[in-house]
Design an enzyme around this catalytic site. Structure first.
Site, PDB file in Angstrom:
ATOM      1  N   LYS A  47       0.854  -1.184   0.000  1.00  0.00           N
ATOM      2  CA  LYS A  47       0.000   0.000   0.000  1.00  0.00           C
ATOM      3  C   LYS A  47       0.892   1.236   0.000  1.00  0.00           C
ATOM      4  O   LYS A  47       1.864   1.291   0.773  1.00  0.00           O
ATOM      5  CB  LYS A  47      -0.875  -0.006   1.259  1.00  0.00           C
TER       6      LYS A  47
ATOM      7  N   ASP B 186      -0.709  -0.366  -4.359  1.00  0.00           N
ATOM      8  CA  ASP B 186      -2.108   0.064  -4.318  1.00  0.00           C
ATOM      9  C   ASP B 186      -2.183   1.366  -3.537  1.00  0.00           C
ATOM     10  O   ASP B 186      -1.769   1.423  -2.373  1.00  0.00           O
ATOM     11  CB  ASP B 186      -2.942  -1.033  -3.621  1.00  0.00           C
TER      12      ASP B 186
ATOM     13  N   LYS C 183     -13.634  -7.452  -8.001  1.00  0.00           N
ATOM     14  CA  LYS C 183     -14.110  -7.939  -6.706  1.00  0.00           C
ATOM     15  C   LYS C 183     -15.596  -8.223  -6.859  1.00  0.00           C
ATOM     16  O   LYS C 183     -16.358  -7.329  -7.252  1.00  0.00           O
ATOM     17  CB  LYS C 183     -13.906  -6.889  -5.615  1.00  0.00           C
TER      18      LYS C 183
HETATM   19  O1  OSB Z   1      -7.920  -1.825  -2.028  1.00  0.00           O
HETATM   20  O2  OSB Z   1      -7.655  -3.835  -2.606  1.00  0.00           O
HETATM   21  C1  OSB Z   1      -7.970  -3.005  -1.763  1.00  0.00           C
HETATM   22  C2  OSB Z   1      -8.539  -4.765   1.559  1.00  0.00           C
HETATM   23  C3  OSB Z   1      -9.725  -4.170   1.947  1.00  0.00           C
HETATM   24  C4  OSB Z   1     -10.297  -3.209   1.157  1.00  0.00           C
HETATM   25  C5  OSB Z   1      -9.676  -2.828  -0.023  1.00  0.00           C
HETATM   26  C6  OSB Z   1      -8.497  -3.420  -0.428  1.00  0.00           C
HETATM   27  C7  OSB Z   1      -7.910  -4.399   0.406  1.00  0.00           C
HETATM   28  C8  OSB Z   1      -6.629  -5.027   0.105  1.00  0.00           C
HETATM   29  C9  OSB Z   1      -6.273  -6.323   0.782  1.00  0.00           C
HETATM   30  O3  OSB Z   1      -5.791  -4.513  -0.582  1.00  0.00           O
HETATM   31  C10 OSB Z   1      -6.853  -7.515   0.139  1.00  0.00           C
HETATM   32  C11 OSB Z   1      -6.790  -8.770   0.973  1.00  0.00           C
HETATM   33  O4  OSB Z   1      -5.705  -9.219   1.313  1.00  0.00           O
HETATM   34  O5  OSB Z   1      -7.854  -9.317   1.296  1.00  0.00           O
HETATM   35 MG    MG Z   2      -7.287  -1.832  -4.077  1.00  0.00          MG
END
Ligand code: OSB
Ligand code: MG
Length: 369
Positions: free
Chosen positions: A164, A189, A263
């Site tokens: 992140k 990300d 997703k």
């Molecule tokens: O932005 O992809 C995202 C988790 C929660 C909400 C948004 C995100 C994420 C993750 C982690 O990046 C994903 C995971 O390991 O489940």
């Molecule tokens: Mg994301």
């Protein structure tokens, strides 16, 4: 023939994460989710998971708004009109605007139910072709910890790592990771942490050979992302901005991204996720399955989705033990040599762990049909 549904059970479950999950938007230390069980009159049970968070930090939905929409709108629609195939769910639910995570929670349960009635794995029902899928993982943004975590995940064979980033925590962080892991398939990300004014910072990231940068700009933007993509080499991947098939069509048309994160919850169901996948394949846009810090039911649906041929990039799909001491499914999801094997049983191929469900359920209700 209509699915002969006897009732729907909603359970709110709550579990602490092994370690807090942190982005520039805040930390998740405890996860609530809604587990949906749809039972038919022959005793088949389909499982779904509502992936909205307790607060609206990632999308506008929450556990409570999803619960309200499921209880007062979606379940009554299903009871009143019925459907014969889960592909009909999106039309059935179309009188309810958005609320995609609530819709997906029920719709995915109907997919699982349908696959179980047919006696086949869910991945087969949706046209999946892979026998195992590569696992990817997201690590935290504390540098010494991240370096240690990455080393551990590489030893386990993970195929790709995501970090992140934000303007406060990007160039130095990425360059330190790159120093230690020059060849690691790495992506970043941003969860909308940047604006077009940061274009020079984002250009500087081009030097680190990232697989992609995910959602750098506004969570509802596809215009500025197109402007940014024309100025940076790193492929942009959209996450938050993609909530419908139409968003995908427009984003690809505008050149807003070169990759899409799918997703199931964000786009309102497995049917829409598959439609997006099919379109991306036809346009040569690679896709991967995003994660929601989810429990095993949603993870199992992601695994089925990621068996489709267009999922050519390892997703945010790790094992049950990434976040949980003990998951709510059995067997738990495991990663072996960086791969997750497709389950062979009917439907999602995992059972609910009823003992664990009892420990973590904070509220439940049954709606009889
Ligand atoms: O932005 O992809 C995202 C988790 C929660 C909400 C948004 C995100 C994420 C993750 C982690 O990046 C994903 C995971 O390991 O489940
Ligand atoms: Mg994301």
């Amino acid at each position: 023939m209509l699915l002969d549904i006897k009732g729907v059970k909603l359970s709110i479950v709550k579990m602490p994460l092994k370690n807090p999950f942190t982005t520039h938007l805040g930390s998740v230390t405890e996860r609530e989710a809604i587990i949906v069980e749809v039972e038919d009159r022959n005793g088949f049970i389909g499982y779904g998971e509502g992936v909205a968070f307790s607060s609206p930090w990632y999308t506008e939905e929450t556990v409570q708004t999803s619960y309200h929409v499921l209880k007062n709108f979606l379940i009554p629609l299903l009871r009143k009109k019925g459907i014969s195939h889960p592909e009909e769910a999106s039309l059935l639910f179309s009188s309810v605007r958005r609320n995609h995570m609530a819709k997906a929670a029920l719709e995915t349960a109907l997919w699982d139910l349908r696959a179980k009635i047919e006696g086949i794995p869910l991945s087969n029902l949706i046209g999946g072709t892979m026998e195992s899928i590569p696992a990817g993982v997201v690590v935290g943004n504390n540098l010494p910890e991240a370096l240690k975590q990455i080393e551990g995940y590489l030893e386990q064979g993970f195929k790709r790592v995501k970090v992140k980033i934000s303007p406060e925590d990007d160039l130095h962080y990425i360059s330190e990771i790159r120093k230690q892991f020059p060849d690691l398939p790495l992506m970043a990300d941003a969860n909308s942490a940047y604006s077009l004014e940061d274009v020079d910072r984002l250009k500087a990231l081009d030097d680190f050979g990232l697989l992609m940068i995910e959602q750098p700009l506004g969570y509802d933007d596809i215009i500025d992302h197109a402007k940014l993509q024309s100025q940076i080499k790193t492929p942009i991947c959209l996450d938050e901005s993609i909530v419908t098939f139409e968003d995908v069509r427009k984003a690809i048309d505008l050149g807003s991204c070169k990759v899409i994160n799918i997703k199931i919850g964000r786009v309102g169901g497995l049917g829409e996720a598959k439609r997006i996948h099919d379109y991306c394949v036809s346009k040569g846009i690679p896709v991967w399955a995003g994660g929601m810090i989810e429990f095993g039911i949603s993870r199992a649906h992601n695994i089925a989705l990621a068996s489709l041929p267009g999922f050519t990039i390892p997703g945010d799909i790790s094992g049950s033990d990434r976040y949980w001491e003990k998951d709510i499914i059995q067997p738990e999801i495991t990663v072996y040599d960086g791969m997750i094997k497709m389950p062979e049983g009917p439907g999602i191929g995992f059972k609910l762990n009823t003992k664990r469900m009892k420990e973590v359920t904070v509220f439940e209700e049954i709606f009889e049909f």
